[in-house]
Enzyme design. Structure first.
Site, PDB file in Angstrom:
ATOM      1  N   GLY A  32      47.365  42.948  25.223  1.00 38.20           N
ATOM      2  CA  GLY A  32      46.469  41.811  25.198  1.00 38.20           C
ATOM      3  C   GLY A  32      45.109  42.185  24.632  1.00 38.20           C
ATOM      4  O   GLY A  32      44.498  41.405  23.888  1.00 38.20           O
ATOM      5  N   HIS A  76      51.441  40.825  37.287  1.00 33.71           N
ATOM      6  CA  HIS A  76      51.062  41.329  35.973  1.00 33.71           C
ATOM      7  C   HIS A  76      52.172  41.031  34.964  1.00 33.71           C
ATOM      8  O   HIS A  76      53.352  41.259  35.228  1.00 33.71           O
ATOM      9  CB  HIS A  76      50.831  42.842  36.074  1.00 33.71           C
ATOM     10  CG  HIS A  76      50.391  43.479  34.798  1.00 33.71           C
ATOM     11  ND1 HIS A  76      49.270  43.069  34.101  1.00 33.71           N
ATOM     12  CD2 HIS A  76      50.924  44.507  34.084  1.00 33.71           C
ATOM     13  CE1 HIS A  76      49.128  43.824  33.029  1.00 33.71           C
ATOM     14  NE2 HIS A  76      50.121  44.697  32.992  1.00 33.71           N
ATOM     15  N   TYR A 127      51.036  41.856  25.298  1.00 27.31           N
ATOM     16  CA  TYR A 127      50.961  41.805  26.752  1.00 27.31           C
ATOM     17  C   TYR A 127      50.515  43.125  27.340  1.00 27.31           C
ATOM     18  O   TYR A 127      50.606  44.160  26.705  1.00 27.31           O
ATOM     19  CB  TYR A 127      52.212  41.217  27.369  1.00 27.31           C
ATOM     20  CG  TYR A 127      53.470  41.999  27.599  1.00 27.31           C
ATOM     21  CD1 TYR A 127      54.488  41.397  28.330  1.00 27.31           C
ATOM     22  CD2 TYR A 127      53.689  43.285  27.144  1.00 27.31           C
ATOM     23  CE1 TYR A 127      55.681  42.049  28.585  1.00 27.31           C
ATOM     24  CE2 TYR A 127      54.873  43.948  27.387  1.00 27.31           C
ATOM     25  CZ  TYR A 127      55.862  43.323  28.112  1.00 27.31           C
ATOM     26  OH  TYR A 127      57.040  43.973  28.365  1.00 27.31           O
ATOM     27  N   SER A 128      49.929  43.005  28.547  1.00 30.91           N
ATOM     28  CA  SER A 128      49.307  44.138  29.220  1.00 30.91           C
ATOM     29  C   SER A 128      48.214  44.712  28.316  1.00 30.91           C
ATOM     30  O   SER A 128      47.393  43.959  27.792  1.00 30.91           O
ATOM     31  CB  SER A 128      50.365  45.163  29.616  1.00 30.91           C
ATOM     32  OG  SER A 128      49.847  46.091  30.538  1.00 30.91           O
ATOM     33  N   LEU A 129      48.186  46.018  28.087  1.00 28.50           N
ATOM     34  CA  LEU A 129      47.176  46.576  27.187  1.00 28.50           C
ATOM     35  C   LEU A 129      47.262  45.931  25.807  1.00 28.50           C
ATOM     36  O   LEU A 129      46.267  45.835  25.090  1.00 28.50           O
ATOM     37  CB  LEU A 129      47.337  48.093  27.083  1.00 28.50           C
ATOM     38  CG  LEU A 129      46.368  48.835  26.163  1.00 28.50           C
ATOM     39  CD1 LEU A 129      44.915  48.598  26.573  1.00 28.50           C
ATOM     40  CD2 LEU A 129      46.688  50.333  26.131  1.00 28.50           C
TER      41      LEU A 129
END
Length: 401
Positions: A234, A375, A230-232
């Site tokens: 991803g 987010h 998740y986030s970066l």
């Protein structure tokens, strides 16, 4: 989704902390009474109040443990771990040397480690061989039967830590019969703080050793390993999946396609020109002005400089140039699920990734009016987990054993 603060960053990080209540990571009352003593954008007050709450809840947990109250101790220590993590979030001037930042991070790890020993299902601290060292991890198991089970290998993001993985995905996985293997990679958690390993764009060189380790564990069904980031993270898991083909599925929570382009969209062209042409004598004063007036920008650039091992904020932005899937997305072969929250700061990126993929790919949009539009769908993790695990149930192959 504004939550308790007008400051966008403070609002988001408070929502992030509170939303882990579903998995014993917060108590809404504790969040409310902590937040009311913090002014918008007051980073010193943020650390002071969250640290005080974390220490108080930790002390209650350790008293409960000493008195033999295992469940009370576990619940308090899980919350304390989350609060300690949150307390030092804005301490980014020099986290390697900042005593407050180091102490908070150590408390976040220690409280979670104690709580893990008190869980009803097995939790094992592991050391994953990586180059000439190891990466810290936790293996969360459904039970102690040794039965091979489908397993989520979790990669966190730009500012997450290993211990947060339990709240982010592991607890939801265990409820559904999935194991979870989580780790701190370069640029993350203890791998960064204690080993000074910085982010790297070629994440396949991180994931391959993690998969090597996972395949040694009899509790993990090697035919049913799913990557989730998740986030970066991803971007990181998608990049890794382009080269590591021993996985059965990929889930990107925020389908980040081009991290560098995301940064450039947020700054004016003249500043981009100065940064990319190494005119730091011009770019750094402008960046300093931007940071002075915006909490989100200030935090993100300080955190980027630290986690990427950059020499300046401009250098950090230059280093993001290699973080793109534009030349490798077509190499991903595993079925891929991409989440696209309506208000995500990575707006547009999930659709770019979806269009670039040649493998079976599913894009799920998460709307604001369902509470999952932020987010990482903070505030709506249960909705995201429902989509994610239902998709995995339908996508992963039957056990080969």
């Amino acid at each position: 989704m504004q939550f308790l603060f007008n400051d966008e960053s403070f609002s988001f990080e408070t929502l992030r902390t509170a939303c882990f209540a579903d998995y014993s990571g917060a108590d809404l009352g504790e969040v409310l009474v902590t937040a009311r003593n913090i002014g918008d954008g007051d980073e010193a007050a943020w650390y002071r109040e969250w640290s005080a709450t974390a220490m108080r809840v930790e002390a209650a947990g350790r008293r409960a443990l000493a008195q033999g109250h295992r469940v009370s101790a576990r619940e308090a220590l899980l919350r304390a771990s989350n609060y300690h993590r949150n307390s030092e979030f804005y301490l980014r001037d020099n986290p390697f040397e900042d005593a407050a930042a180091r102490t908070a991070a150590q408390h976040a790890r220690a409280t979670f480690a104690t709580a893990a020993e008190l869980m009803d299902s097995p939790v094992e601290a592991v050391a994953i061989p990586y180059e000439d060292t190891t990466l810290p991890g936790y293996l969360f198991l459904v039970d102690d039967s040794g039965t091979p089970r489908p397993t989520v290998v979790f990669t966190s993001g730009f500012d997450s830590v290993l211990e947060e993985a339990y709240f982010a995905v592991a607890a939801a996985a265990l409820r559904r019969g999935y194991n979870c293997l989580a780790y701190d990679g370069p640029g993350q958690g203890a791998a960064l703080r204690e080993q000074r390993l910085f982010f790297r764009p070629d994440w396949e060189n991180v994931i391959t050793p993690v998969i090597d380790y996972a395949r040694t564990r009899p509790e993990i069904d090697s035919a049913r390993i799913a990557l989730h980031g998740y986030s970066l993270g991803g971007y990181l898991v998608a990049r890794a999946a382009a080269f590591e083909h021993r996985i059965a599925a990929v889930v990107t929570d925020g389908g980040l396609y081009d991290y560098h382009a995301f940064h450039l969209r947020a700054i004016p062209p003249f500043l981009t020109d100065w940064i990319m042409n190494h005119h730091d004598d011009r770019s750094e004063p402008v960046i300093a002005l931007m940071m002075a007036h915006n909490t989100s920008i200030r935090w993100a650039l300080r955190n980027g400089k630290w986690t990427f091992g950059a020499t300046s904020h401009s250098d950090y932005i230059r280093r993001t140039e290699d973080y793109t899937l534009k030349d490798v997305a077509h190499l991903i072969t595993a079925p891929t699920l991409i989440f696209d929250p309506e208000n995500d700061l990575f707006a547009g990126e999930p659709k770019l990734l979806h269009r670039a993929l040649k493998c079976p790919a599913t894009l799920i949009e998460l709307p604001e009016n369902e509470g999952a539009g932020e987010h990482c769908s903070y505030g709506g993790r249960a909705t995201l987990h429902r989509h994610m695990f239902d998709w995995l149930d339908e996508t992963l192959p039957e056990s080969a054993r």
